[in-house]
Each structure stands twice: as structure tokens, then as C-alpha cells.
Design a protein around this motif. Sequence first.
Motif: not given
Length: 399
Positions: A146-154, A167-169
Amino acid sequence: MSTSLYTRLVSAATAGALVLPLAGCGGVALPGLGAGEEPSVDPEAFVVGSFRGAGASSQESAMKAWISGFQEQHPDAVIEYDAVGSGDGRENFLAGKSAFGASDVALSDEEMAQSGPACDGGNAIDLPVYISPIAVAFNLEGVDRLNLSSDLIARIFTGKITRWDDPAIVAANPEAKLPGLTITPVHRSDDSGTTENFGDYLHATAPDSWPHEPDGLWPLPEGFAADGTSGVTDTVRSTPGGITYADASATADLGRVAIKVGEEYVPYSAEAAAAVVDVSPRIENRYEHDLAFVLDRKIDKPFAYPMVLVSYLVVCSRYEDRAKGKFVKEFVEYVASAEGQERAATAAGSAVISPDLQAWISDAAEAIYLTQERPDGQVDGQADDQAVGQAQDDPRGAA
């Protein structure tokens, strides 16, 4: 205990013609001895005794490989490593309970100041011997990446995002078949250097979503917790929808996240992790031979993977127990050597440290000061193969 190399050489040297190599056969001829002469074998070349280290569970696979390789060269050295976590490892070392510590974060200034009693009046030093990416690993059937930004991980680990089909994922992974499944974040329950590095990355790159200062203890009261690297990864393996952070070497058979670096998503690799260390500065105003780094978490180059940990051997600049000090000197040399680094890379997938780092760590090992008792009963000291370093005269020598 196996017969020591020293004992075998002495026995061979004193057995006379019974052990001489046959003509035409390969082998190393031992020097002849006169009556009553002792064999010219230096016992200081060998490590004998039982020794203990404790600390980071991230290093566990590499440590097993290092211990195995070291004991091949020193069969009378018995080494025990307790993967109790970075925090407990530093605590045990500073209490004098282990010959060395292992930690995914360098000693703080306060911990450095406490190291004198454990280090025979000297000080502790951090030696970076293990560089490895931290993987964000998950359990979703049919999804390997999966592709995730640090903001999504947080936001996932703070509970702001609770479903895999959020929706963001989905927007970051339009081709993935994401289920309507609850996300179960799993964090470390122990005092963990991996937790501190993970939090440091999130705080540096997504401070609005992760306002917590880096710490070895998980900052939030809620969520599932497990002890050690194996604890969190085993929990996720048995939990559909689970997600955790761990040393990448422990995340086989789980899906892994590619993190957003600049405008690209970068999967973890040992090489990309090492690239971050190569561009990161050392911490200033440390003791001589201390090699602690300030990692550049905000690097935006796609050749780098900034969710990385640098794990240190924590050792003393001085050892009152000569056997323990001799072991530490030789073990550090082996761990930082080309052979030691290749063994770790094979066993744990870690990055091989640079030749410069290998040389600096070798210099630090040579400078370790061993206390010895003089014939008059007074205590003296000896730095094997090297005069006492600047650290003994100027304990706050420049980095």
C-alpha cells in the motif's frame, strides 16, 4: 565448554613429533621448542569467558549471526544476548549488568553522565553497527503493498482513520482492492527504540497529525499492545486488518507500506535506509569516539527511506574487568568488520555500514582502555595497541 584455541595450540606445540605435519601435506608448522620453553602463543589474542549483552529486539537476528561468527573465531567465549528492548538494554548497561548494551537510539546526555560507575570512571560511547528500515506492516488478504503518506500513517495509529476502505486510503491506492474491514493498530508495550524512531519520523514529517514528542514509550493510552518486535508482528499475523511498525527483517509474510518521500512512494530497502544515514550529521559535543547521528527525517529524495533506525552497540571507554574489556574490543571489531556486516545483512536484511563507519568504529574499539593490576598491587591501565585517547584527558572531546 569446548577446548580453547589457545589450549589446542599449546598442546600441539608441546606434543613434539607426534603432531608434525607429514612431508608434502599442507599445514602451518609450529616453531620448535627447547626443553622447558613455553610456546610462543599470546593468550591476549583469545577471548575466554562468559559475557552478556542486552537491548534492542531489532538487532536480535543480526546479533545471533554476529555471536555465531565470533564464536567460530573464539570458541571459549560464551555470549548471551537478551532482546529486552532498547530502554531496558540501556538501563542494564548503565547498572553494570551487561558487558554491552544495544539500543535503537543513542544515549541521552543524562544517560551519558550516569555512565561513569559502570565504565570504571570513564564513559559510555555509542557505536552505530546496524542500519535498518522500519516497515509499516499489515495483514490484508490479497494486498501486498500500500502507498501511505506519513499523515495517513499517523491518523491510522491515532485512531482517526478506522477502516481500510477509508476514502483517503483508497485515493492513495486506486488499484488496490481494499475491504470494508476495521483497522487494528498494534504498538509496542515495552520501552522501544523502534517506537522512538517511528514517532520521530511521524513527528518530523506530520506534526499536525502526530504532535507527540519522540519517546520509547507509546504516547497514547488506547490501542492494542504487544511486547517486543516478535510480539507486534505475530499479533498482526493473527489479526486480519492489523497493522504495526517493526524492524523490516521481522515482517516477512506481511504486506508492507511504501511511504511518501517528496512526490513519490518509496518502498523500504536496506540501501534506501543507508542513504539517509549517509547524509545525516553526527550529534555534536559528544565524548570522543561516540558516533551518534541526527537522522534527516525530512529528506525528499526518492533514493532515501527516512523511516529508518540506526541501532548502536553501547560500550564503555574503560573496563576494570580485563576479560570483559578484551571481549568487548574484539566483539566490536568483529561486528563492524566486513564479515560481520555481511553476516548481519544476510540474516536480517540490514544495510552494510560504510567503510568510513567501519574504520571509525575500529578506531573506537582500539582505544578502549583496560585496567590492570600492577605487581605492587596498585591499579594501572592499558589501552591495547594504542595510547589512551583524548577522551581520558578531555571527556567532552569534539565529535
